[in-house]
Design an enzyme around this catalytic site. Structure first.
Site, PDB file in Angstrom:
ATOM      1  N   HIS A  81     132.172   0.965  57.793  1.00 53.21           N
ATOM      2  CA  HIS A  81     132.447   1.840  58.939  1.00 53.21           C
ATOM      3  C   HIS A  81     133.276   1.100  59.988  1.00 53.21           C
ATOM      4  O   HIS A  81     134.436   1.393  60.151  1.00 53.21           O
ATOM      5  CB  HIS A  81     131.179   2.434  59.573  1.00 53.21           C
ATOM      6  CG  HIS A  81     130.341   3.211  58.613  1.00 53.21           C
ATOM      7  ND1 HIS A  81     130.827   4.306  57.964  1.00 53.21           N
ATOM      8  CD2 HIS A  81     129.068   3.027  58.164  1.00 53.21           C
ATOM      9  CE1 HIS A  81     129.880   4.790  57.157  1.00 53.21           C
ATOM     10  NE2 HIS A  81     128.801   4.024  57.255  1.00 53.21           N
ATOM     11  N   ASP A 113     130.382   6.849  50.460  1.00 58.19           N
ATOM     12  CA  ASP A 113     129.199   6.750  51.312  1.00 58.19           C
ATOM     13  C   ASP A 113     128.177   7.851  51.047  1.00 58.19           C
ATOM     14  O   ASP A 113     127.423   7.790  50.089  1.00 58.19           O
ATOM     15  CB  ASP A 113     129.647   6.711  52.787  1.00 58.19           C
ATOM     16  CG  ASP A 113     128.516   6.340  53.735  1.00 58.19           C
ATOM     17  OD1 ASP A 113     127.438   5.956  53.265  1.00 58.19           O
ATOM     18  OD2 ASP A 113     128.709   6.439  54.969  1.00 58.19           O
TER      19      ASP A 113
HETATM   20 ZN   LIG Z   1     126.199   3.717  54.103  1.00 57.51          ZN
END
Ligand SMILES: [Zn+2]
Length: 448
Positions: free
Chosen positions: A268, A319
């Site tokens: 991220h 993800d």
């Molecule tokens: Zn994750």
């Protein structure tokens, strides 16, 4: 023609430069590329690949079981934190058998989309009451078997997860994510067996789940050459809590613990200070952007342009499995920058493809995958150019067309380590849609 030695002839192939190259013959032996010859006529017996053939895609950040949440959490309001509660409910249902079934089908979906390696950020490693299974790595073994049966390579990133937040106890749902101590985590994860399609790596869940001292201990006990991943600054609240508790950002905590470096991938990295960007670049760390998840969870847009300028290598991951489409993840890296900066062209199509293939594989410890070149693993992903989405594409513009308008549905053929796993848009051993349905119904109690 034996499986060991075969020849592919690609109408167009991306060999790592700005544009695709025509009439490329790729000779494969024992799962490796032994020769690449552009501009030649198809040899007799060569397997022809129409469209654009790309190297294998790397999905650098996955939680396979989140696939069961698709369509159940995206509509309406809610926050990252309410989504997390829904995710915990699915996690509570998992056992080695149901995890295997869901992961195998999810990995089948990934292979159909052109992924040839997945990095599984694996934290559901204990039983529902928080104790070890009789076979301590039963849940990880389920993922290893699932990947093998889907034909996908796996980097198993076994996650150290010890707290339910900074200064917070584990909750009832997160108890099964924890080994209790770093030493117990290292002992369990270290007892794992390797397999030819598997690489072993480690992960620190986040500064929410490990203290600075525990992060230092993780860094001391892991193989420094193996991949080390961590969630970093996905939400502003994580930064606020970290600054309040430790007087430093999450990136600074990880830097001070010695985590940053060429083996490290920050997942991220959405909310970074200029200093964080500098430290990630200076240490030659990697950042894994997960744009389809980050937009779904209203995380924000990571500073991809600034990170690349600082020397960070960018990769992508699916993800939460909000979508499984590597081309969508890759183009979103550039398209999100356009929205955030008001400028086009931070990243070229070749830059985005590099994130999806070579850089992605490096962040997962597969240095020998992600390129159509001699010595590389024989991964070939072919995207049709005659679909309704891509019809009319000029050969010279094929890379741009596929990167900016292609989808997982346009992937027709996928070869992994010299094995044709997807042929004419179908997985050769799994009925992926049917298996996803049964695995998800079993977990969610859905009736149809
Ligand atoms: Zn994750």
């Amino acid at each position: 023609v034996s499986e060991a030695a075969r020849t592919y002839w690609c109408e167009l192939a991306w060999l790592g430069v700005a544009a695709a190259v025509a009439d490329v013959q790729v000779d494969v032996r024992d799962g490796r590329i032994v020769e690449v010859r552009p501009g030649v006529a198809p040899a007799p017996g060569a397997q022809r690949r129409r469209g654009l053939t790309l190297p294998g895609f790397a999905n650098a950040h996955s939680h396979a079981f989140h696939r069961a949440l698709r369509g159940r959490t995206h509509g309406g309001a809610g926050t990252f934190w309410t989504w997390r509660d829904a995710m915990y409910e699915v996690a509570e249902q998992l056992n080695p058998d149901s995890y295997y079934a869901l992961a195998r089908a999810t990995y089948g979906e990934m292979v159909l989309a052109g992924y040839t390696t997945v990095g599984e950020f694996h934290y559901v490693h204990h039983s529902g009451d928080g104790t070890l299974y009789e076979e301590p790595n039963a849940m990880g073994d389920a993922l290893v078997s699932a990947a093998a049966d889907a034909g996908l390579r796996l980097t198993l990133l076994d996650v150290c997860y010890l707290h339910g937040g900074i200064g917070a106890e584990l909750g009832p749902a997160s108890r099964r994510f924890s080994d209790g101590t770093v030493a117990a985590w290292a002992a369990r994860a270290g007892a794992r067996r390797a397999a030819p399609h598997v690489r072993l790596g480690a992960a620190i869940h986040s500064v929410r789940a490990c203290t600075p001292d525990e992060i230092s201990e993780v860094v001391r006990v892991v193989d420094p050459a193996a991949p080390l991943h961590a969630h970093v600054s996905e939400q502003p609240a994580e930064n606020d809590d970290c600054l309040a508790a430790y007087g430093r950002t999450p990136t600074a905590v990880l830097r001070d613990a010695g985590a940053l470096g060429e083996a490290f991938t920050a997942v991220h990295a959405t909310h970074l200070s200029d200093e964080d960007v500098h430290h990630l670049g200076n240490s030659r760390s990697t950042v894994c952007l997960c744009p389809t998840t980050e937009r779904d969870l209203a995380d924000g847009i990571g500073p991809a342009g600034r990170l690349a300028t600082a020397g960070v290598s960018l990769v992508v991951g699916s993800d939460s499995q909000a979508m499984v489409d590597g081309l969508e993840e890759a183009r979103a890296v550039e398209l999100d920058q356009r929205l955030a900066t008001g400028r086009r062209g931070t990243f070229s199509s070749a830059d985005l493809m590099t994130a999806l293939v070579g850089a992605g594989h490096r962040s997962l410890g597969w240095e020998d995958a992600g390129g159509i070149a001699v010595g590389q693993r024989a991964d070939l992903v072919t995207v049709a150019l005659d679909s309704v989405r891509l019809a009319g594409t000029e050969p010279a513009a094929a890379l741009d067309a596929v990167v900016f308008a292609g989808t997982a549905a346009d992937v027709t053929d996928v070869t992994i380590d010299g094995v044709d796993v997807v042929v004419d848009g179908r997985h050769r051993s799994i009925d992926v849609a049917a298996d996803l349905t049964s695995a998800i119904d079993a977990l969610t109690g859905a009736r149809r």
